[in-house]
Design a protein around this motif. Structure first.
Motif, mmCIF file in Angstrom:
data_model
loop_
_atom_site.group_PDB
_atom_site.id
_atom_site.type_symbol
_atom_site.label_atom_id
_atom_site.label_comp_id
_atom_site.label_asym_id
_atom_site.label_seq_id
_atom_site.Cartn_x
_atom_site.Cartn_y
_atom_site.Cartn_z
ATOM 1 N N UNK A 124 2.018 -62.525 67.208
ATOM 2 C CA UNK A 124 3.007 -63.594 67.256
ATOM 3 C C UNK A 124 3.659 -63.786 65.892
ATOM 4 N N UNK A 125 2.869 -63.710 64.856
ATOM 5 C CA UNK A 125 3.385 -63.883 63.497
ATOM 6 C C UNK A 125 4.420 -62.801 63.183
ATOM 7 N N UNK A 126 4.158 -61.574 63.633
ATOM 8 C CA UNK A 126 5.063 -60.453 63.349
ATOM 9 C C UNK A 126 6.401 -60.588 64.074
ATOM 10 N N UNK A 127 6.411 -61.268 65.201
ATOM 11 C CA UNK A 127 7.654 -61.397 65.972
ATOM 12 C C UNK A 127 7.918 -62.860 66.315
ATOM 13 N N UNK A 128 7.750 -63.737 65.348
ATOM 14 C CA UNK A 128 7.859 -65.174 65.582
ATOM 15 C C UNK A 128 9.187 -65.591 66.226
ATOM 16 N N UNK A 129 10.333 -65.089 65.776
ATOM 17 C CA UNK A 129 11.578 -65.505 66.448
ATOM 18 C C UNK A 129 11.579 -65.175 67.947
ATOM 19 N N UNK A 130 11.053 -64.026 68.316
ATOM 20 C CA UNK A 130 10.984 -63.642 69.729
ATOM 21 C C UNK A 130 10.007 -64.534 70.491
ATOM 22 N N UNK A 131 8.911 -64.874 69.857
ATOM 23 C CA UNK A 131 7.906 -65.732 70.493
ATOM 24 C C UNK A 131 8.478 -67.128 70.722
ATOM 25 N N UNK A 132 9.194 -67.652 69.745
ATOM 26 C CA UNK A 132 9.812 -68.963 69.882
ATOM 27 C C UNK A 132 10.844 -68.932 71.012
ATOM 28 N N UNK A 133 11.595 -67.877 71.097
ATOM 29 C CA UNK A 133 12.578 -67.742 72.185
ATOM 30 C C UNK A 133 11.879 -67.688 73.543
ATOM 31 N N UNK A 134 10.788 -66.975 73.652
ATOM 32 C CA UNK A 134 10.027 -66.897 74.892
ATOM 33 C C UNK A 134 9.484 -68.265 75.284
ATOM 34 N N UNK A 135 9.069 -69.039 74.295
ATOM 35 C CA UNK A 135 8.510 -70.371 74.559
ATOM 36 C C UNK A 135 9.549 -71.332 75.127
ATOM 37 N N UNK A 136 10.825 -70.988 75.038
ATOM 38 C CA UNK A 136 11.860 -71.835 75.638
ATOM 39 C C UNK A 136 11.771 -71.820 77.161
#
Length: 64
Positions: A6-18
Motif C-alpha cells: 500500500x505504501x508503494x502505491x498509496x495514490x492508487x490505494x486512496x483512489x480504490x478506497x473511494x
C-alpha cells in the motif's frame, strides 16, 4: 493488502478506497481499514443511530 504494498502505491490505494474499503494487513493480520471520508461519515452516523436505539431500549426496559 499488505501495508508495504500500500505504501508503494498509496495514490492508487486512496483512489480504490473511494469505491470500496481497503483492508491493510501487517504480518498477515488486518491492521487498519482505509475508507473514503463520505463512507466514514455514513458509518459514524449509523453507529450513532444504533447507540441511540440501544440507549432508548435500555431506558424503556428500566421503566418496566
Amino acid at each position: 493488502m499488505n501495508i508495504s504494498a500500500a505504501r508503494e502505491s498509496l495514490p492508487d490505494v486512496v483512489e480504490l478506497a473511494r469505491t470500496e474499503a481497503v483492508f491493510l494487513e501487517r504480518y498477515g493480520r488486518r491492521a487498519a481499514v482505509l475508507v473514503s471520508p463520505e463512507r466514514y461519515e455514513k458509518l459514524l452516523a449509523a453507529l450513532e443511530d444504533a447507540e441511540d436505539v440501544a440507549a432508548f431500549d435500555a431506558a424503556m426496559a428500566e421503566e418496566d
